[in-house]
Design an enzyme around this catalytic site. Sequence first.
Site, PDB file in Angstrom:
ATOM      1  N   HIS A  65      -6.934   6.188   1.333  1.00 47.12           N
ATOM      2  CA  HIS A  65      -6.162   5.000   0.978  1.00 47.12           C
ATOM      3  C   HIS A  65      -4.724   5.374   0.667  1.00 47.12           C
ATOM      4  CE1 HIS A  65      -7.707   6.708  -2.797  1.00 47.12           C
ATOM      5  NE2 HIS A  65      -6.633   6.218  -3.381  1.00 47.12           N
ATOM      6  N   CYS A 201      -4.798   7.275 -11.055  1.00 46.15           N
ATOM      7  CA  CYS A 201      -4.715   8.176  -9.905  1.00 46.15           C
ATOM      8  C   CYS A 201      -3.386   7.930  -9.205  1.00 46.15           C
ATOM      9  CB  CYS A 201      -5.888   7.965  -8.950  1.00 46.15           C
ATOM     10  SG  CYS A 201      -5.884   6.384  -8.089  1.00 46.15           S
TER      11      CYS A 201
END
Length: 689
Positions: A65, A201
Amino acid sequence: MSEMITADLVDLDLSADTKEAAARALAERMVAQGRVTDLDGFLADVAAREAQMPTGLDGGIGIPHCRSAYVTEPSLAFGRSAEGVDFGAPDGPADLIFLIAAPAGADDAHLTILSSLARQLMNAEFTSALRSVGDAESAAALIRGDEAPAASTSEAPAASTSEDSVATSAAASADAATDSTAPAPDGDGDSPFRIVAVTSCPTGIAHTYMAAESLENAGREAGVDLVVETQGSAGFTRLDPAVIAAADAVIFAHDVPVRDKDRFAGKPTVDVGVKAGINRPAELISEVRGKAERGEVTGGATPTPVERGGEEGEGYGSMLRKWLMSGVSYMVPFVAAGGLLIALGFAIGGYEIKSAPSVMQHFVWTQTDSWAALMFQIGGVAFGFLVPVLAGYIAYGMADRPGLVPGFVGGMIASTINAGFLGGLAAGLIAGGVVLAIQKVKIPKAVRGIMPVVVIPLISTAIVGFLMFVVIGKPIASAQKGMTDWLNGLSGSNAILLGALLGLMMCFDLGGPVNKVAYTFATAGIAVSNPSDSAMKIMAAVMAAGMVPPLAMALATTVRGRLFTETERENGKAAWVLGASFISEGAIPFAAADPLRVIPSSMVGGAITGALSMSFGATLRAPHGGIFVVPLIGNPFLYLIAIAVGMCVTAALVVVLKGMRKPVAGGTAPGAPEDIAAPAADTKQPVAA
């Protein structure tokens, strides 16, 4: 608004055998639907995110992603692989692969939808249904939340088309935590043990929310009250201060700095990477409860990227590397400042300036020699901190703030007894180990408050001081002297071979641990008031080799631009400046995109430059500065020739190797790389954040 996933974005028979091929196959579906405008540019951003941390998860899941300027709307493509694709998960290949694409400026509602999906991936019924679904339309509906997985009992929020479910769940958890009363720090009493956690993240889309869901589920199973603050791309809502105040412990599962971390200071804390929050939440909860029982607390300072070089539970070798790099990262600024000041003092006042009296007794504002002496003496003071800072922050990397005092004291003892950098390394490791051992001792609750302030510094400093003065100090000092004498005796072919070896090390990982070992070895030799000629030759060779990779990549993108993507050509412009400034990391985007061609080529050029620099007898008193310290280099003309030769060799090898590869069907223009490219190193091209 169109749906984020449709049947056209589902491939239930994904045949890719590598993660790059899987990402390309799914991305091509997005391109066909007009959701991605530049296939290679988007894949470069996906690769950049993958390079930061593997996106494979336990349970056969891969979630490549990124956020990218080449994405027109938030999109999701799903592939199911019969053979499995390796995305770096500890338990093996992934058979369920989700390619998540978010625009660089995606709004919060869209990102929250993707975040809700990430939470759903922790639901076993959801993933089981995806493995058994028979057609693409049903798979897309299942992922959108139009169809619920059969017999689903998970409390995880479903992937919805709004942010309401996530927001409501988070609010409910926060309210529940706020309404409860705080138990004693050791967990006694009828109230449950309370934990607050933060997850984050690099992109803030997937791992952030999967870690949160995993921790919440593990908390329910363990009977603890656990509330998570997710610091994702959609922003974050700070936990109520009352919730934090009532908490008995804190868990940080993150790969980017925790925002407003000082809010959590003074509580038992476990600090790990975000994947640990996903893969082993029960262990983290058990670990932080153990710390609370022992009364271990921590401050709120945010660790550096070097200190966060790995997760707990990793091998001893990796942990040792992380600790040593922690000390080196804090030491390097002292090396740069002190070394440059000393070098400037020599350049202005000559080498006899080292015999000048103290500027406190004699300083004339209008005399050049006085200013030269001032620079030299300030630099000398800065250099005096090198070994204590190295030892202190090695201990800090091991044991956090309690390790600072024994580490600094041990480092200062190493300087006092002339044990040098070897003594500093030993002192730091011993100090950290002693503090960790003391922290494992169970102590009465009444004295826990004075442990980090009085007891730990007192006992650990006394032990480290005894060992350094009485036991190991003298042998280490002898070893340091032997190494110095060996360096001073290097000449001829031995010196050239050493230069080649250091050049290879400088170019092997471009600013990584091996590069830092070579750099630290060089700076250790000049970190004295009167360095030997051999030490200054080593410093010159190391800096010259470290300049080669970025300069070579800049040259290659200039002479054969068609072999590189547009993003890489932009990186090449910045690499001229980075290479000239002795910043080896300027070549990292190229190495990340094409490591098998770029890294070996860089190592060959670096080895040649290091060997030539040593053979030419070039010397350098400054530890940094690139071409900006050429006036301080001995034999500067030949030194620049050594750099130019290595740069040309590396650039030529890269161009030849890239030109030899076969074009990819349906790929980029002739000569353009088939590999997934790295993102821009500057801010001209948006990259996966």
